[in-house]
Design a protein around this motif. Sequence first.
Motif, mmCIF file in Angstrom:
data_model
loop_
_atom_site.group_PDB
_atom_site.id
_atom_site.type_symbol
_atom_site.label_atom_id
_atom_site.label_comp_id
_atom_site.label_asym_id
_atom_site.label_seq_id
_atom_site.Cartn_x
_atom_site.Cartn_y
_atom_site.Cartn_z
ATOM 1 N N THR A 1 0.853 -1.183 0.000
ATOM 2 C CA THR A 1 0.000 0.000 0.000
ATOM 3 C C THR A 1 0.890 1.234 0.000
ATOM 4 O OG1 THR A 1 -0.143 0.063 2.428
ATOM 5 C CG2 THR A 1 -1.802 -1.218 1.263
ATOM 6 N N GLY A 2 0.630 2.108 -0.947
ATOM 7 C CA GLY A 2 1.462 3.288 -1.118
ATOM 8 C C GLY A 2 2.392 3.111 -2.292
ATOM 9 N N ALA A 3 2.117 3.842 -3.382
ATOM 10 C CA ALA A 3 2.906 3.689 -4.603
ATOM 11 C C ALA A 3 3.821 4.880 -4.832
ATOM 12 C CB ALA A 3 1.986 3.500 -5.806
ATOM 13 N N GLY A 4 4.286 5.465 -3.738
ATOM 14 C CA GLY A 4 5.290 6.514 -3.849
ATOM 15 C C GLY A 4 6.644 5.914 -4.180
ATOM 16 N N SER A 5 7.693 6.704 -4.008
ATOM 17 C CA SER A 5 9.028 6.219 -4.376
ATOM 18 C C SER A 5 9.434 5.006 -3.551
ATOM 19 C CB SER A 5 10.051 7.348 -4.197
ATOM 20 O OG SER A 5 10.057 7.823 -2.862
ATOM 21 N N VAL A 6 9.039 4.973 -2.256
ATOM 22 C CA VAL A 6 9.394 3.845 -1.404
ATOM 23 C C VAL A 6 8.654 2.590 -1.850
ATOM 24 C CG1 VAL A 6 9.293 2.906 0.939
ATOM 25 C CG2 VAL A 6 9.967 5.291 0.573
ATOM 26 N N GLY A 7 7.345 2.695 -2.017
ATOM 27 C CA GLY A 7 6.554 1.539 -2.432
ATOM 28 C C GLY A 7 6.968 0.993 -3.775
ATOM 29 N N ARG A 8 7.239 1.882 -4.726
ATOM 30 C CA ARG A 8 7.655 1.426 -6.054
ATOM 31 C C ARG A 8 9.018 0.741 -6.008
ATOM 32 N NH1 ARG A 8 6.073 6.684 -7.477
ATOM 33 N NH2 ARG A 8 8.244 7.189 -7.999
ATOM 34 N N LYS B 1 -4.539 5.241 -3.805
ATOM 35 C CA LYS B 1 -5.720 5.962 -4.272
ATOM 36 C C LYS B 1 -5.371 7.143 -5.160
ATOM 37 C CE LYS B 1 -6.176 8.925 -0.169
ATOM 38 N NZ LYS B 1 -7.088 9.359 0.922
ATOM 39 N N ASP B 2 -4.111 7.608 -5.102
ATOM 40 C CA ASP B 2 -3.714 8.786 -5.874
ATOM 41 C C ASP B 2 -2.799 8.454 -7.048
ATOM 42 O OD1 ASP B 2 -5.098 10.576 -4.166
ATOM 43 O OD2 ASP B 2 -3.448 10.481 -2.727
ATOM 44 N N ALA B 3 -2.535 7.180 -7.270
ATOM 45 C CA ALA B 3 -1.625 6.801 -8.353
ATOM 46 C C ALA B 3 -2.237 7.136 -9.709
ATOM 47 C CB ALA B 3 -1.312 5.311 -8.282
ATOM 48 N N ASP B 4 -1.393 7.506 -10.639
ATOM 49 C CA ASP B 4 -1.861 7.806 -11.991
ATOM 50 C C ASP B 4 -1.171 6.882 -12.989
ATOM 51 O OD1 ASP B 4 0.728 8.791 -12.214
ATOM 52 O OD2 ASP B 4 0.117 10.872 -11.938
#
Length: 229
Positions: free
Chosen positions: A6-13, A31-34
Amino acid sequence: MRVVITGAGSVGRSIARELLHNGHQVLLIDKDADDVQASRVPDAAWLLADACEIAVLEEAKVHECDVVVAATGDDKVNLVVSLLSKTEFGVPRTVARVNNPKNEWMFDESWGVDVAVSTPRLMTALVEEAVSVGDLVRIFQFQQAKASMVELTMPGESPYIGKRIAEIQWPDDTVLVGIIRDDRPIAPSRDDAVEAHDELLFITTPDNEDVLEQMLSPGTRPPRDEDYR
């Protein structure tokens, strides 16, 4: 292994890429990923939704995964995801990112967290590990097991220099899991001897950390029999 992040920011990716490279199945929830973010990890499955909602976790089939990684930049979200994953879906293992060190005390089994990863604490441990000789450094803690991984670089004055592993009686609930010598990892055997400046890696309990440090480092009291009871 199937992992939900959960969380697709730089850490999650970054975590997702490493896991995919190692052959695991990964689902990213954000929820905010594009489309731009999704294109950066094209081999992962994606779910654009709020991971704090039970219906979303059901859609993600969290109950079928092996690990849930709560990697958002919001500590509240990471705690909620961990708690729901553990209590509602019985996930075997949860790993949660701690963004604010002041919140670290909450990331334990009462919130469903098996392993809490605090970037500031980890960086501090790595700095201490690089410069400390004879001091015990906690690398990280396993919340559910009440155990921690610690490191100690053996000073040349230690009374255990030259002793075989089989000759050393470690404190209770303490296991030597690795030796780093000349920048090379060694799986310790009973016949290996401890050398000066070896980096010893242990799994132990917080209660035994001081005993272990006093035992291996000079200038402290010698261990007493009651330390091993």
